[in-house]
Scaffold this motif. Structure first.
Motif, PDB file in Angstrom:
ATOM      1  N   ILE A 149      27.172   0.558  17.083  1.00 40.67           N
ATOM      2  CA  ILE A 149      26.180  -0.423  17.321  1.00 40.67           C
ATOM      3  C   ILE A 149      26.827  -1.405  18.361  1.00 40.67           C
ATOM      4  CG2 ILE A 149      24.735  -2.408  16.547  1.00 40.67           C
ATOM      5  CD1 ILE A 149      23.345   0.124  15.784  1.00 40.67           C
ATOM      6  N   LYS A 150      28.236  -1.993  18.060  1.00 37.54           N
ATOM      7  CA  LYS A 150      28.762  -2.745  18.788  1.00 37.54           C
ATOM      8  C   LYS A 150      28.845  -2.309  20.551  1.00 37.54           C
ATOM      9  CE  LYS A 150      29.788  -6.272  16.172  1.00 37.54           C
ATOM     10  NZ  LYS A 150      28.990  -7.530  16.684  1.00 37.54           N
ATOM     11  N   VAL A 151      29.111  -0.942  20.542  1.00 39.88           N
ATOM     12  CA  VAL A 151      29.399  -0.625  21.743  1.00 39.88           C
ATOM     13  C   VAL A 151      27.995  -0.159  22.642  1.00 39.88           C
ATOM     14  CG1 VAL A 151      30.148   1.466  23.243  1.00 39.88           C
ATOM     15  CG2 VAL A 151      31.260   0.942  21.010  1.00 39.88           C
ATOM     16  N   LEU A 152      26.880   0.104  21.874  1.00 38.56           N
ATOM     17  CA  LEU A 152      25.652  -0.168  22.608  1.00 38.56           C
ATOM     18  C   LEU A 152      25.313  -1.276  23.054  1.00 38.56           C
ATOM     19  CD1 LEU A 152      23.822   2.658  20.119  1.00 38.56           C
ATOM     20  CD2 LEU A 152      24.634   3.040  22.509  1.00 38.56           C
ATOM     21  N   GLU A 153      25.481  -2.353  22.132  1.00 38.30           N
ATOM     22  CA  GLU A 153      25.240  -3.717  22.425  1.00 38.30           C
ATOM     23  C   GLU A 153      26.243  -4.144  23.686  1.00 38.30           C
ATOM     24  OE1 GLU A 153      23.652  -6.306  18.910  1.00 38.30           O
ATOM     25  OE2 GLU A 153      25.686  -6.285  19.160  1.00 38.30           O
ATOM     26  N   GLN A 208      25.153  -5.486  28.359  1.00 43.05           N
ATOM     27  CA  GLN A 208      25.453  -6.688  29.110  1.00 43.05           C
ATOM     28  C   GLN A 208      25.468  -6.417  30.623  1.00 43.05           C
ATOM     29  OE1 GLN A 208      25.911  -9.402  27.263  1.00 43.05           O
ATOM     30  NE2 GLN A 208      25.507  -7.836  25.606  1.00 43.05           N
ATOM     31  N   LYS A 209      25.241  -5.226  31.149  1.00 44.14           N
ATOM     32  CA  LYS A 209      24.858  -4.980  32.245  1.00 44.14           C
ATOM     33  C   LYS A 209      23.753  -5.726  32.920  1.00 44.14           C
ATOM     34  CE  LYS A 209      23.306  -0.937  35.239  1.00 44.14           C
ATOM     35  NZ  LYS A 209      23.119   0.585  35.388  1.00 44.14           N
ATOM     36  N   GLU A 224      30.749 -13.273  23.845  1.00 49.81           N
ATOM     37  CA  GLU A 224      31.424 -13.307  22.408  1.00 49.81           C
ATOM     38  C   GLU A 224      31.027 -12.078  21.587  1.00 49.81           C
ATOM     39  OE1 GLU A 224      30.180 -17.066  20.510  1.00 49.81           O
ATOM     40  OE2 GLU A 224      30.406 -18.028  22.273  1.00 49.81           O
ATOM     41  N   THR A 225      32.086 -11.724  20.856  1.00 55.67           N
ATOM     42  CA  THR A 225      31.790 -10.626  19.847  1.00 55.67           C
ATOM     43  C   THR A 225      32.858 -10.731  18.776  1.00 55.67           C
ATOM     44  OG1 THR A 225      31.546  -8.194  19.937  1.00 55.67           O
ATOM     45  CG2 THR A 225      33.406  -8.829  20.914  1.00 55.67           C
ATOM     46  N   SER A 226      32.212  -9.914  17.826  1.00 55.77           N
ATOM     47  CA  SER A 226      32.921  -9.855  16.545  1.00 55.77           C
ATOM     48  C   SER A 226      33.392  -8.222  16.364  1.00 55.77           C
ATOM     49  CB  SER A 226      32.380 -10.287  15.222  1.00 55.77           C
ATOM     50  OG  SER A 226      31.204  -9.289  14.922  1.00 55.77           O
TER      51      SER A 226
END
Length: 267
Positions: free
Chosen positions: A145-149, A153-154, A162-164
């Motif tokens: 899910i993080k990678v898809l999010e 950002q493109k 910011e990320t966790s």
């Protein structure tokens, strides 16, 4: 967000490799997962996608142990995920449906298996997902899910990031930095810096002491090395990922080492 979801996540099939290595003192653990993600645009619901996961393998093999099968049965209950795209993030929409599937999976598991190992897996999973907010958080922190999010950002006009990132078995790391989208190469680069280094160091020390690892902490100060690199290339003007690689590393000299690499490729 004015961009249509079909322009961000057109229906795509991705192959995922997820490799994690953890070393605590002289103890070392390594896991290699691979699976297929199917991201489908909902033609009826605006800004909605559905995510399915299939073909899970552990260390290049189909699951062939009782405890891995039990853990995977709980995880399989999460899918399909129905998600809204909201301001360059993914929001899980079908929590009540997922909750019912988890309950049904739990019943089915206990009809077949029993024992302390089963109860331990159930306790760990239910503690992480016992309320709707915890369940949402649990899903939101899944690494794919993080990678898809990150790929979203493109389209984000802001370059602040910011990320966790969940570092198992220690805890949550926080990162801040900038996004660099290179239009000519159609590539997104993110290399944030850790934002809670002292908290993570404290978590490492507490975890080692709690679980009685043979590791000494005689130093007055112990440096923490932290590295986060994300590179995503796209197939065209949309957000379809051609290839993505995320690399996260946390190291406290010879005391603790964590390395996580995830790659996603269009099938």
């Amino acid at each position: 967000m004015t961009t249509q979801v079909s322009d961000i996540f057109p229906t795509s099939t991705y192959f995922v490799n997820d490799n994690c290595k953890v070393k605590i003192g002289m103890e070392e653990y390594e896991a290699k997962l691979s699976y297929t993600l199917y991201v489908e645009t909902d033609k009826k619901e605006a800004n909605t996608i559905q995510i399915n996961r299939t073909n899970l393998k552990v260390n290049d093999q189909k699951i062939d142990t009782k405890f891995l099968e039990i853990a995977n049965n709980y995880m399989e209950a999460l899918f399909p995920l129905i998600c809204k795209i909201n301001r360059y993030s993914i929001v899980i929409e079908n929590i009540p449906e997922i909750r019912k599937r988890i309950q049904n999976a739990d019943i089915a598991i206990h009809e077949i298996y029993s024992g302390e190992g089963v109860e331990h897996i159930q306790t760990q999973f239910f503690e992480a997902t016992q309320t709707d907010e915890k369940l949402k958080h649990f899903i939101a922190q899944l690494h794919f899910i993080k990678v898809l999010e990150y790929s979203l950002q493109k389209f984000n006009p802001e370059n602040q990031f910011e990320t966790s990132w969940t570092v198992l078995p220690i805890g949550m790391t926080e990162w801040k930095g900038k996004v660099n989208y290179h239009k000519e190469q159609n590539t997104l680069l993110i290399e944030p810096k850790i934002d809670n280094a002292q908290e993570i160091m404290n978590d490492i020390i507490r975890y080692i002491h709690k679980h009685n690892y043979y590791v000494s902490f005689d130093e007055e100060t112990l440096p923490l090395y932290a590295d986060f690199q994300s590179k995503i290339s796209y197939t065209g003007k949309t957000g379809r990922i051609k290839e993505a690689e995320i690399y996260v590393c946390i190291e406290a000299e010879e005391k603790f080492y964590y390395q996580h690499t995830i790659t996603i490729q269009t099938k």
